[in-house]
Scaffold this motif. Structure first.
Motif, PDB file in Angstrom:
ATOM      1  N   HIS A  40       0.857  -1.189   0.000  1.00  0.00           N
ATOM      2  CA  HIS A  40       0.000   0.000   0.000  1.00  0.00           C
ATOM      3  C   HIS A  40       0.891   1.236   0.000  1.00  0.00           C
ATOM      4  O   HIS A  40       1.807   1.331   0.811  1.00  0.00           O
ATOM      5  CB  HIS A  40      -0.888   0.020   1.242  1.00  0.00           C
ATOM      6  CG  HIS A  40      -1.565  -1.272   1.516  1.00  0.00           C
ATOM      7  ND1 HIS A  40      -2.660  -1.700   0.814  1.00  0.00           N
ATOM      8  CD2 HIS A  40      -1.285  -2.251   2.409  1.00  0.00           C
ATOM      9  CE1 HIS A  40      -3.036  -2.878   1.276  1.00  0.00           C
ATOM     10  NE2 HIS A  40      -2.214  -3.231   2.231  1.00  0.00           N
ATOM     11  N   LYS A  45      -3.688   6.987  -3.665  1.00  0.00           N
ATOM     12  CA  LYS A  45      -3.295   5.785  -2.930  1.00  0.00           C
ATOM     13  C   LYS A  45      -3.506   4.588  -3.845  1.00  0.00           C
ATOM     14  O   LYS A  45      -4.477   4.544  -4.601  1.00  0.00           O
ATOM     15  CB  LYS A  45      -4.162   5.663  -1.674  1.00  0.00           C
ATOM     16  CG  LYS A  45      -3.922   4.403  -0.859  1.00  0.00           C
ATOM     17  CD  LYS A  45      -5.038   3.434  -1.103  1.00  0.00           C
ATOM     18  CE  LYS A  45      -4.818   2.134  -0.332  1.00  0.00           C
ATOM     19  NZ  LYS A  45      -5.457   0.996  -1.011  1.00  0.00           N
ATOM     20  N   THR A 103      -1.008  -1.085   6.086  1.00  0.00           N
ATOM     21  CA  THR A 103      -2.423  -1.383   5.834  1.00  0.00           C
ATOM     22  C   THR A 103      -3.023  -0.378   4.857  1.00  0.00           C
ATOM     23  O   THR A 103      -2.556   0.761   4.760  1.00  0.00           O
ATOM     24  CB  THR A 103      -3.256  -1.344   7.142  1.00  0.00           C
ATOM     25  OG1 THR A 103      -3.317   0.003   7.610  1.00  0.00           O
ATOM     26  CG2 THR A 103      -2.672  -2.265   8.213  1.00  0.00           C
ATOM     27  N   SER A 104      -4.067  -0.814   4.193  1.00  0.00           N
ATOM     28  CA  SER A 104      -4.789   0.059   3.281  1.00  0.00           C
ATOM     29  C   SER A 104      -5.436   1.210   4.040  1.00  0.00           C
ATOM     30  O   SER A 104      -5.476   2.339   3.558  1.00  0.00           O
ATOM     31  CB  SER A 104      -5.852  -0.754   2.535  1.00  0.00           C
ATOM     32  OG  SER A 104      -6.512   0.033   1.586  1.00  0.00           O
ATOM     33  N   GLU A 105      -5.922   0.941   5.240  1.00  0.00           N
ATOM     34  CA  GLU A 105      -6.582   1.967   6.033  1.00  0.00           C
ATOM     35  C   GLU A 105      -5.623   3.121   6.362  1.00  0.00           C
ATOM     36  O   GLU A 105      -5.998   4.291   6.277  1.00  0.00           O
ATOM     37  CB  GLU A 105      -7.153   1.371   7.322  1.00  0.00           C
ATOM     38  CG  GLU A 105      -8.309   0.423   7.110  1.00  0.00           C
ATOM     39  CD  GLU A 105      -7.883  -0.974   6.620  1.00  0.00           C
ATOM     40  OE1 GLU A 105      -8.732  -1.674   6.045  1.00  0.00           O
ATOM     41  OE2 GLU A 105      -6.708  -1.355   6.797  1.00  0.00           O
ATOM     42  N   LEU A 106      -4.386   2.794   6.731  1.00  0.00           N
ATOM     43  CA  LEU A 106      -3.390   3.833   7.016  1.00  0.00           C
ATOM     44  C   LEU A 106      -3.080   4.641   5.753  1.00  0.00           C
ATOM     45  O   LEU A 106      -2.940   5.859   5.806  1.00  0.00           O
ATOM     46  CB  LEU A 106      -2.112   3.218   7.575  1.00  0.00           C
ATOM     47  CG  LEU A 106      -2.186   2.706   9.011  1.00  0.00           C
ATOM     48  CD1 LEU A 106      -0.902   1.962   9.372  1.00  0.00           C
ATOM     49  CD2 LEU A 106      -2.442   3.842   9.981  1.00  0.00           C
ATOM     50  N   PHE A 146      -5.114   5.148   3.216  1.00  0.00           N
ATOM     51  CA  PHE A 146      -6.262   6.024   2.940  1.00  0.00           C
ATOM     52  C   PHE A 146      -6.246   7.257   3.844  1.00  0.00           C
ATOM     53  O   PHE A 146      -6.571   8.358   3.408  1.00  0.00           O
ATOM     54  CB  PHE A 146      -7.582   5.283   3.106  1.00  0.00           C
ATOM     55  CG  PHE A 146      -8.032   4.527   1.885  1.00  0.00           C
ATOM     56  CD1 PHE A 146      -8.095   5.140   0.647  1.00  0.00           C
ATOM     57  CD2 PHE A 146      -8.399   3.206   1.982  1.00  0.00           C
ATOM     58  CE1 PHE A 146      -8.517   4.450  -0.483  1.00  0.00           C
ATOM     59  CE2 PHE A 146      -8.823   2.506   0.865  1.00  0.00           C
ATOM     60  CZ  PHE A 146      -8.877   3.126  -0.363  1.00  0.00           C
ATOM     61  N   GLU A 147      -5.877   7.073   5.109  1.00  0.00           N
ATOM     62  CA  GLU A 147      -5.800   8.210   6.028  1.00  0.00           C
ATOM     63  C   GLU A 147      -4.764   9.222   5.544  1.00  0.00           C
ATOM     64  O   GLU A 147      -5.012  10.431   5.556  1.00  0.00           O
ATOM     65  CB  GLU A 147      -5.454   7.742   7.437  1.00  0.00           C
ATOM     66  CG  GLU A 147      -6.586   7.040   8.143  1.00  0.00           C
ATOM     67  CD  GLU A 147      -6.192   6.565   9.528  1.00  0.00           C
ATOM     68  OE1 GLU A 147      -5.300   7.172  10.162  1.00  0.00           O
ATOM     69  OE2 GLU A 147      -6.777   5.565   9.988  1.00  0.00           O
TER      70      GLU A 147
END
Length: 94
Positions: A2, A21, A58-61, A63-64
């Motif tokens: 990512h 991203k 992670t993908s979530e990090l 995206f943030e």
């Protein structure tokens, strides 16, 4: 993998910047999915260079970080062609 990236788009007349991203590899051919990027690819008259800016576990990090990156780019960078805030993915309609 990512990561957040900057794509430099060079046309005959100018240079533009797109931020986003992606999950994949930096050399997988992905340069962005925004409307401006898609139109530039379709024109066949632009060159693209993608540069990874940060990698994330992670993908979530990712995206943030993208949310902050795109927000800053849209307000501070001349010729930034992002059309909607980052952090949620997706495609801005024409």
């Amino acid at each position: 993998m990512h990561y957040c990236y900057m794509t430099t788009i060079k046309s005959e007349n100018d240079t533009y910047y797109y931020f986003g991203k992606h999950t994949g590899f930096i050399d997988d051919g992905y340069v962005g999915s925004g409307k401006f990027v898609e139109d530039a690819k379709a024109s066949g008259k632009c060159s693209f260079n993608i540069e990874a800016l940060c990698y994330f576990e992670t993908s979530e990090l990712a995206f943030e970080f993208e949310e902050l990156l795109v927000e800053n780019a849209m307000s501070e960078i001349t010729n930034c062609v992002n059309m909607k805030p980052g952090g949620i993915g997706g495609y801005a309609p024409p």
